[in-house]
Design a protein around this motif. Structure first.
Motif, mmCIF file in Angstrom:
data_model
loop_
_atom_site.group_PDB
_atom_site.id
_atom_site.type_symbol
_atom_site.label_atom_id
_atom_site.label_comp_id
_atom_site.label_asym_id
_atom_site.label_seq_id
_atom_site.Cartn_x
_atom_site.Cartn_y
_atom_site.Cartn_z
ATOM 1 N N ARG A 1 -3.987 6.136 12.622
ATOM 2 C CA ARG A 1 -4.782 5.052 12.034
ATOM 3 C C ARG A 1 -6.151 4.951 12.709
ATOM 4 O O ARG A 1 -7.145 4.621 12.053
ATOM 5 C CB ARG A 1 -4.032 3.727 12.154
ATOM 6 C CG ARG A 1 -4.805 2.537 11.612
ATOM 7 C CD ARG A 1 -3.937 1.329 11.417
ATOM 8 N NE ARG A 1 -3.030 1.522 10.298
ATOM 9 C CZ ARG A 1 -3.413 1.484 9.028
ATOM 10 N NH1 ARG A 1 -4.679 1.291 8.722
ATOM 11 N NH2 ARG A 1 -2.546 1.653 8.067
ATOM 12 N N MET B 1 -7.024 4.654 5.568
ATOM 13 C CA MET B 1 -5.817 5.337 5.114
ATOM 14 C C MET B 1 -5.749 5.470 3.593
ATOM 15 O O MET B 1 -4.902 4.880 2.919
ATOM 16 C CB MET B 1 -4.575 4.605 5.638
ATOM 17 C CG MET B 1 -3.290 5.418 5.537
ATOM 18 S SD MET B 1 -3.335 6.959 6.461
ATOM 19 C CE MET B 1 -3.266 6.343 8.160
ATOM 20 N N ASN C 1 0.870 -1.177 0.000
ATOM 21 C CA ASN C 1 0.000 0.000 0.000
ATOM 22 C C ASN C 1 0.907 1.227 0.000
ATOM 23 O O ASN C 1 1.354 1.689 1.043
ATOM 24 C CB ASN C 1 -0.911 -0.007 1.230
ATOM 25 C CG ASN C 1 -1.913 1.141 1.214
ATOM 26 O OD1 ASN C 1 -1.639 2.225 0.698
ATOM 27 N ND2 ASN C 1 -3.080 0.908 1.794
ATOM 28 N N GLU D 1 -0.133 4.471 2.065
ATOM 29 C CA GLU D 1 -0.012 4.266 3.504
ATOM 30 C C GLU D 1 1.456 4.210 3.936
ATOM 31 O O GLU D 1 1.838 4.779 4.960
ATOM 32 C CB GLU D 1 -0.720 2.969 3.902
ATOM 33 C CG GLU D 1 -0.665 2.659 5.380
ATOM 34 C CD GLU D 1 -1.419 1.394 5.728
ATOM 35 O OE1 GLU D 1 -1.359 0.976 6.894
ATOM 36 O OE2 GLU D 1 -2.071 0.816 4.834
#
Length: 217
Positions: A67, A73, A40, A43
């Motif tokens: 978070r 996110m 990701n 993120e």
């Protein structure tokens, strides 16, 4: 999730062993080693930005609070999070502005995260460093931990410097990174991972040098 797996009989590890006897001894002491590559990209970059200039413990605590504010996110969800809430989570005003700049560049297409895996190391660094607050170290961490690039030498990294000082018994001001780069290429990333692992295992604090470690593991 993709992994970078390293074993003593890995061809890449063997190249390092042929070029660096001390590193080879360390590799055999540490044994098999692997890291999970973070896929990701958005993120990952946010997490690296949060962690800049902070201890591991402080960075982890702030990441958890951010978070909690933004569980999925994504650029869309994080852009809706209020600055006051991010400050309450522990982010400085400057880091919030850097994160906003990153989100803006992703949203307006100036930074295409999906294109990064297909670019060279130098191109990836140029793309990322157009974002305020992303410097060489953050871009290099992305290259290592997300893209799995194999020849990255983050010379400014304190953990890497500590590992080199201990393994080669050098003072910080005497580290010749140009020489190290030539010695470890084309697998500087792999050597760096072993440097970090020796620090994580506290070898530098428990043993005076590599000879003592090998003698009394």
């Amino acid at each position: 999730m993709r992994k970078l797996r390293l074993t003593a009989d890995d061809d890449r590890v063997q190249v390092l062993c042929q070029n660096d006897e001390k590193l080879c001894s360390l590799i055999h002491v540490i044994g098999d080693y692997s890291i999970e590559l973070q896929e990701n990209y958005f993120e990952t970059i946010i997490e690296k930005m949060i962690g800049q200039l902070l201890s591991v413990q402080a960075a982890d605590a702030i990441r958890k609070r951010v978070r909690d504010l933004c569980p999925d996110m994504t650029p869309a969800s994080l852009s809706l999070t209020q600055d006051r809430d991010l400050r309450a989570a522990g982010l400085s005003t400057s880091k919030i502005s850097y994160i906003r700049d990153f989100i803006d560049k992703v949203n307006n297409g100036n930074l295409c995260l999906e294109r990064l895996p297909h670019q060279s190391d130098e191109e990836v660094m140029r793309e990322l460093m157009q974002v305020k607050g992303i410097g060489v170290w953050t871009a290099q961490m992305f290259l290592i931990f997300s893209l799995g690039r194999l020849n990255i030498l983050p010379a400014a990294d304190i953990g890497l410097q500590r590992g080199i000082r201990w393994l080669y018994q050098q003072k910080a001001e005497n580290i010749d990174f140009e020489f190290i780069y030539k010695k470890w290429s084309p697998y500087c990333t792999i050597a760096t991972l072993y440097m970090w692992e020796l620090v994580n295992r506290k070898y530098e604090k428990q043993y005076s040098d590599m000879e003592e470690l090998v003698k009394f593991p």
